[in-house]
Design a protein around this motif. Structure first.
Motif, PDB file in Angstrom:
ATOM      1  N   ASP A 138       0.804  -1.216   0.000  1.00 38.37           N
ATOM      2  CA  ASP A 138       0.000   0.000   0.000  1.00 38.37           C
ATOM      3  C   ASP A 138       0.842   1.274   0.000  1.00 38.37           C
ATOM      4  OD1 ASP A 138      -2.418  -1.333   0.014  1.00 38.37           O
ATOM      5  OD2 ASP A 138      -2.456  -1.520   2.195  1.00 38.37           O
ATOM      6  N   VAL A 139       2.142   1.135   0.007  1.00 39.09           N
ATOM      7  CA  VAL A 139       3.017   2.302   0.079  1.00 39.09           C
ATOM      8  C   VAL A 139       3.041   3.029  -1.262  1.00 39.09           C
ATOM      9  CG1 VAL A 139       5.390   3.062   0.407  1.00 39.09           C
ATOM     10  CG2 VAL A 139       4.439   1.308   1.881  1.00 39.09           C
ATOM     11  N   ALA A 143       6.103   8.558  -3.412  1.00 40.47           N
ATOM     12  CA  ALA A 143       6.619   9.168  -2.188  1.00 40.47           C
ATOM     13  C   ALA A 143       7.976   8.589  -1.816  1.00 40.47           C
ATOM     14  CB  ALA A 143       5.627   8.963  -1.045  1.00 40.47           C
ATOM     15  N   VAL A 144       8.125   7.279  -1.997  1.00 39.35           N
ATOM     16  CA  VAL A 144       9.395   6.614  -1.693  1.00 39.35           C
ATOM     17  C   VAL A 144      10.502   7.126  -2.607  1.00 39.35           C
ATOM     18  CG1 VAL A 144      10.623   4.421  -1.734  1.00 39.35           C
ATOM     19  CG2 VAL A 144       8.332   4.535  -0.756  1.00 39.35           C
ATOM     20  N   VAL A 145      10.224   7.147  -3.910  1.00 37.42           N
ATOM     21  CA  VAL A 145      11.236   7.590  -4.892  1.00 37.42           C
ATOM     22  C   VAL A 145      11.620   9.041  -4.649  1.00 37.42           C
ATOM     23  CG1 VAL A 145      11.655   8.058  -7.340  1.00 37.42           C
ATOM     24  CG2 VAL A 145      10.583   5.906  -6.653  1.00 37.42           C
ATOM     25  N   TRP A 147      11.546  10.737  -1.842  1.00 40.76           N
ATOM     26  CA  TRP A 147      12.372  10.854  -0.631  1.00 40.76           C
ATOM     27  C   TRP A 147      13.786  10.360  -0.892  1.00 40.76           C
ATOM     28  CZ3 TRP A 147      15.084   7.915   2.943  1.00 40.76           C
ATOM     29  CH2 TRP A 147      15.350   8.531   4.175  1.00 40.76           C
ATOM     30  N   LEU A 148      13.900   9.232  -1.599  1.00 36.37           N
ATOM     31  CA  LEU A 148      15.220   8.643  -1.842  1.00 36.37           C
ATOM     32  C   LEU A 148      16.067   9.487  -2.791  1.00 36.37           C
ATOM     33  CD1 LEU A 148      14.245   4.872  -2.170  1.00 36.37           C
ATOM     34  CD2 LEU A 148      15.583   5.902  -0.338  1.00 36.37           C
ATOM     35  N   THR A 149      15.430  10.127  -3.758  1.00 39.96           N
ATOM     36  CA  THR A 149      16.200  10.880  -4.767  1.00 39.96           C
ATOM     37  C   THR A 149      16.403  12.344  -4.401  1.00 39.96           C
ATOM     38  OG1 THR A 149      14.153  11.294  -6.009  1.00 39.96           O
ATOM     39  CG2 THR A 149      15.483   9.370  -6.647  1.00 39.96           C
ATOM     40  N   GLU A 150      15.425  12.943  -3.696  1.00 37.51           N
ATOM     41  CA  GLU A 150      15.499  14.376  -3.438  1.00 37.51           C
ATOM     42  C   GLU A 150      15.989  14.718  -2.024  1.00 37.51           C
ATOM     43  OE1 GLU A 150      11.756  16.134  -4.416  1.00 37.51           O
ATOM     44  OE2 GLU A 150      11.701  15.239  -6.426  1.00 37.51           O
ATOM     45  N   LYS A 151      15.544  13.946  -1.037  1.00 34.81           N
ATOM     46  CA  LYS A 151      15.881  14.306   0.342  1.00 34.81           C
ATOM     47  C   LYS A 151      17.039  13.491   0.906  1.00 34.81           C
ATOM     48  CE  LYS A 151      13.726  15.461   4.757  1.00 34.81           C
ATOM     49  NZ  LYS A 151      12.478  15.503   5.557  1.00 34.81           N
ATOM     50  N   TRP A 152      17.032  12.178   0.672  1.00 32.14           N
ATOM     51  CA  TRP A 152      18.017  11.304   1.289  1.00 32.14           C
ATOM     52  C   TRP A 152      19.470  11.654   0.955  1.00 32.14           C
ATOM     53  CZ3 TRP A 152      19.381   8.691   5.147  1.00 32.14           C
ATOM     54  CH2 TRP A 152      20.383   7.712   5.087  1.00 32.14           C
ATOM     55  N   PRO A 153      19.830  11.962  -0.325  1.00 31.26           N
ATOM     56  CA  PRO A 153      21.244  12.294  -0.608  1.00 31.26           C
ATOM     57  C   PRO A 153      21.761  13.449   0.235  1.00 31.26           C
ATOM     58  CG  PRO A 153      20.051  11.869  -2.647  1.00 31.26           C
ATOM     59  CD  PRO A 153      19.017  11.928  -1.555  1.00 31.26           C
ATOM     60  N   CYS A 296       5.791   4.940   4.892  1.00 34.22           N
ATOM     61  CA  CYS A 296       6.779   4.445   3.919  1.00 34.22           C
ATOM     62  C   CYS A 296       7.835   3.555   4.578  1.00 34.22           C
ATOM     63  CB  CYS A 296       7.475   5.611   3.215  1.00 34.22           C
ATOM     64  SG  CYS A 296       6.394   6.576   2.147  1.00 34.22           S
ATOM     65  N   THR A 297       7.757   3.400   5.888  1.00 36.89           N
ATOM     66  CA  THR A 297       8.798   2.670   6.618  1.00 36.89           C
ATOM     67  C   THR A 297       8.989   1.249   6.099  1.00 36.89           C
ATOM     68  OG1 THR A 297       8.265   3.957   8.581  1.00 36.89           O
ATOM     69  CG2 THR A 297       9.583   1.984   8.911  1.00 36.89           C
ATOM     70  N   SER A 298       7.898   0.567   5.760  1.00 36.53           N
ATOM     71  CA  SER A 298       7.994  -0.852   5.360  1.00 36.53           C
ATOM     72  C   SER A 298       8.793  -1.031   4.080  1.00 36.53           C
ATOM     73  CB  SER A 298       6.593  -1.431   5.174  1.00 36.53           C
ATOM     74  OG  SER A 298       5.872  -0.716   4.207  1.00 36.53           O
ATOM     75  N   VAL A 299       8.923   0.025   3.265  1.00 33.45           N
ATOM     76  CA  VAL A 299       9.685  -0.075   2.017  1.00 33.45           C
ATOM     77  C   VAL A 299      11.068   0.547   2.165  1.00 33.45           C
ATOM     78  CG1 VAL A 299       9.811   0.665  -0.393  1.00 33.45           C
ATOM     79  CG2 VAL A 299       7.646  -0.151   0.566  1.00 33.45           C
ATOM     80  N   ILE A 300      11.122   1.776   2.689  1.00 33.24           N
ATOM     81  CA  ILE A 300      12.415   2.480   2.787  1.00 33.24           C
ATOM     82  C   ILE A 300      13.345   1.785   3.755  1.00 33.24           C
ATOM     83  CG2 ILE A 300      13.535   4.623   3.503  1.00 33.24           C
ATOM     84  CD1 ILE A 300      11.167   6.151   2.401  1.00 33.24           C
TER      85      ILE A 300
END
Length: 300
Positions: A138-139, A143-145, A147-153, A296-300
């Motif tokens: 259900d994630v 939103a995952v992509v 966060w990973l591409t824009e915020k996480w780096p 998003c925790t279950s995926v990230i």
């Protein structure tokens, strides 16, 4: 960008293990395979189990009969792989119906898919029955992509893998019986009310898996009878009346960790989910708290 959601098959894992054993480091393997270094580290940590699985699979393959219709077999496994990546549950009858449909499309005429044919297909492709669970389906992938591409780096750029940690709670229902059982054919499967007695366990490790903290276990009673006369525990034990993580327990845990980091003159990044027990107003200079986006925790 590495593919965070790509499934890694057994052959790829064995190739990575052999590559590291030949002298090629984990970072280079991650670059070559276009995957995260943490994924490569996990594969290397589990190398003995993976080797055993590969050996067992090789032994099974020697005993497996080749399919009479290889084209139908390959078309069906491709269809199965696509449906599973979409998190669609597949039953035995559905798989049999699809096999018959594919046979008709490829060869014309009718084909009655027997239970024996289906069982041999499942053995050939290492397919078994599993219970559908979890909420990862259900994630929001967007939103995952994002966060990973824009915020996480930007968050991770000033920290090494050894200084990035992830912590989370899980419930341990220690008196709950399994929800599956072997049974006689035709027997009705019933069960009683499940026990809700629990501990909460906080689990924390760095991204390489090399540093795993002592488990923090939260129970309902301050001095449980089972711990009478026990002076040393292999875990950190705390208590509250609901056996849940609370903001007080969480903050005190971080403060003890902070004192050790301060003496080491070390700064770390700690990833947690945004539950109420993880307050956002904690000011500890050597620990940067970063909260994962909602749901998003279950995926990230």
């Amino acid at each position: 960008m590495t593919d965070k959601r790509r499934a890694i098959n057994l052959k790829e894992k064995i190739d990575i293990i052999k590559s590291i054993e030949s002298g090629i480091n984990k970072s280079e393997n991650a670059r070559r395979k276009n995957m995260a270094k943490t994924t490569v580290s996990t594969i290397w940590s589990n190398r003995e189990k993976i080797k055993q699985e590969s050996e067992n699979k090789s032994q099974r393959i020697k005993k497996i009969r080749n399919p009479v219709r290889p084209d139908v077999d390959q078309a069906l496994i491709r269809w199965f792989e696509v449906r599973r990546t979409e998190n669609i549950p597949i039953s035995g009858p559905l798989l049999k119906a699809k096999a018959e449909d594919l046979f008709k499309g490829l060869h014309g005429g009718d084909f009655k898919c027997s239970t024996g044919w289906l069982e041999r297909f499942k053995v050939r492709h290492n397919i078994n029955v599993g219970k559908v669970s979890g909420e990862a389906g259900d994630v929001s992938r967007e939103a995952v992509v994002n966060w990973l591409t824009e915020k996480w780096p930007g968050i991770a750029q000033n920290y090494s893998y050894e200084d990035i940690f992830n912590g989370d709670e899980t419930g341990l229902f220690y008196k709950m019986t399994p929800d599956r059982t072997l049974k006689f054919r035709g027997e009705k499967c019933v069960g009683g009310k499940q026990s809700k007695l629990r501990y909460t366990v906080w689990v924390c490790a760095d991204t390489t898996g090399s540093k795993k903290f002592k488990l923090l276990v939260i129970g309902k009673y301050k001095r449980p009878k089972c711990m009478k006369n026990i002076k040393n525990l292999p875990v950190i034990y705390k208590s509250n009346r609901r056996a849940w993580m609370t903001s007080d327990i969480f903050i005190n845990y971080l403060k003890e960790w902070y004192e050790k980091l301060r003496r080491q003159k070390r700064k770390i990044l700690l990833l947690v989910d945004n539950c109420a027990a993880h307050p956002k107003n904690v000011d500890l200079t050597n620990i940067r708290l970063e909260f994962l986006p909602p749901n998003c925790t279950s995926v990230i």
